[in-house]
Each structure stands twice: as C-alpha cells, then as structure tokens.
Design an enzyme around this catalytic site. Sequence first.
Site, mmCIF file in Angstrom:
data_model
loop_
_atom_site.group_PDB
_atom_site.id
_atom_site.type_symbol
_atom_site.label_atom_id
_atom_site.label_comp_id
_atom_site.label_asym_id
_atom_site.label_seq_id
_atom_site.Cartn_x
_atom_site.Cartn_y
_atom_site.Cartn_z
ATOM 1 C CB CYS A 45 -39.865 16.986 48.560
ATOM 2 S SG CYS A 45 -39.717 18.200 47.242
HETATM 3 C C1 BEZ Z 1 -35.613 19.052 47.092
HETATM 4 O O1 BEZ Z 1 -36.660 18.706 47.616
HETATM 5 O O2 BEZ Z 1 -34.574 19.107 47.752
HETATM 6 C C2 BEZ Z 1 -35.559 19.420 45.629
HETATM 7 C C3 BEZ Z 1 -36.593 19.076 44.794
HETATM 8 C C4 BEZ Z 1 -36.524 19.410 43.454
HETATM 9 C C5 BEZ Z 1 -35.443 20.099 42.956
HETATM 10 C C6 BEZ Z 1 -34.430 20.473 43.821
HETATM 11 C C7 BEZ Z 1 -34.482 20.133 45.162
#
Ligand code: BEZ
Length: 211
Positions: A45
């Site tokens: 994210c």
């Molecule tokens: C990520 O952005 O890496 C992520 C977000 C939520 C769950 C797993 C990974």
Amino acid sequence: MALQLGDIAPDFTAESTEGTIKFHEFLGDGWGLLFSHPADFTPVCTTELGEAARLKGEFDKRNTKIIGVSVDSVSSHEEWKDDIAETQGYAINYPIIGDPDRRVADLYGMIHPKSLENLTVRSVFFIGPDKKIKATLTYPASTGRNFAELLRVLDSLQLTAGYSVSTPVNWTDGDDVIIGTAISDEEAKKRFPKGFKTVKPYLRITPQPDK
Ligand code: BEZ
C-alpha cells in the site's frame, strides 16, 4: 447485489485527509477514480499510494480526481503520509478517506472476506462525468496495482466515450483503434476521414480519431 458497470456510483459524505468529502460534489463535472487499499503502514500500500501521488499530474491532465480509502482513521492516514513521502519520494497530494465504520467500503463492496477479512481489498472504481461506473478492478492484498494501467484504461474510457470506437488488446494512447461494428462502411468513411483498413468485415482499424 454488487455494483455493476453503468450503475450510479453511490454518493456519500465522509471525512478525509482533506476534510469532509461529499463525493459527488467532490467529483464535480469530471471523471473520478476511487481506490481502496487494505491498510495503512503496510508495504505494498505504501508503494501504491506513493505512485498515485507521483502520477497525480497525469490524472489531472485527464480531468480525473483521485481519492483513496481504507478502513483506517483519518489520523492514521495523516501519520502514514509521512512514511509515504519519506520512502517513495512523493508526498500525498490527493484525499484519503478514513472509513473505520466501513460505510464507504460496504457501499462499494470493497470488503471481500474470503480474500481478506475485515479490510478492503484493492478495488478501483472509474467514474464518468455522469457519475456512472465505467470500469472496475479488484486485486488481492498481495498484488500491487499498475497505475500506468489505470491511466491506460482511463484513456480508453475517455476516447470511447467520445467516438464510436473500441481499443484493442494492449492499446495505448496514440495507437490505432477499432471501428464499432454498428457503424456501416459508408458511415465509417464519413466519421473517420483518415481512412480505415478492413482486416475482416467485423475488424476495421483506423488511426486514433482525436490525434
Ligand atoms: C500490503 O500492503 O503489503 C498488505 C496490506 C494488507 C495485507 C497484506 C499486505
């Protein structure tokens, strides 16, 4: 029932990093891109939201407002923004909705519990000036989106909204396009003065008409 292409994008009022957003008012007369991310302070994210900030000028050129959302609070987003600027080199320059009560997430069906419990997956809603949903994408948490692809889709949506054409596989802005099958050859001659090539009666190729 899940939102479908052609549905009016549901309106809502929500708090964001840029204050209270009345969604339809925020969109104004232009295009919109509403995208969810699973959670603040997570790696993929962080890269995605930094990339959206880097490309904000490209969305502006396309008269498209971008806005993020997750079930985190606005104060969480505010804290996280510093990390995004530090690690991605681009400061967040668009609003991120805080949706801890999941009102927006539920309205748009962004929570897919079989993929990710209680958090929004990576949803994207492309919204036209008529407030209708023109395209959607849904990715799991493990797969970061390609924001160049979002711009490409937007280019196709905006072109095909104005001309009776569609865009072929892997098309990018400036490439040849396909004349709609409802257009007769006679009509096509008038509408596409640059000419067209008939590969098959149903596959007629013409230079992009607005270039
Ligand atoms: C990520 O952005 O890496 C992520 C977000 C939520 C769950 C797993 C990974």
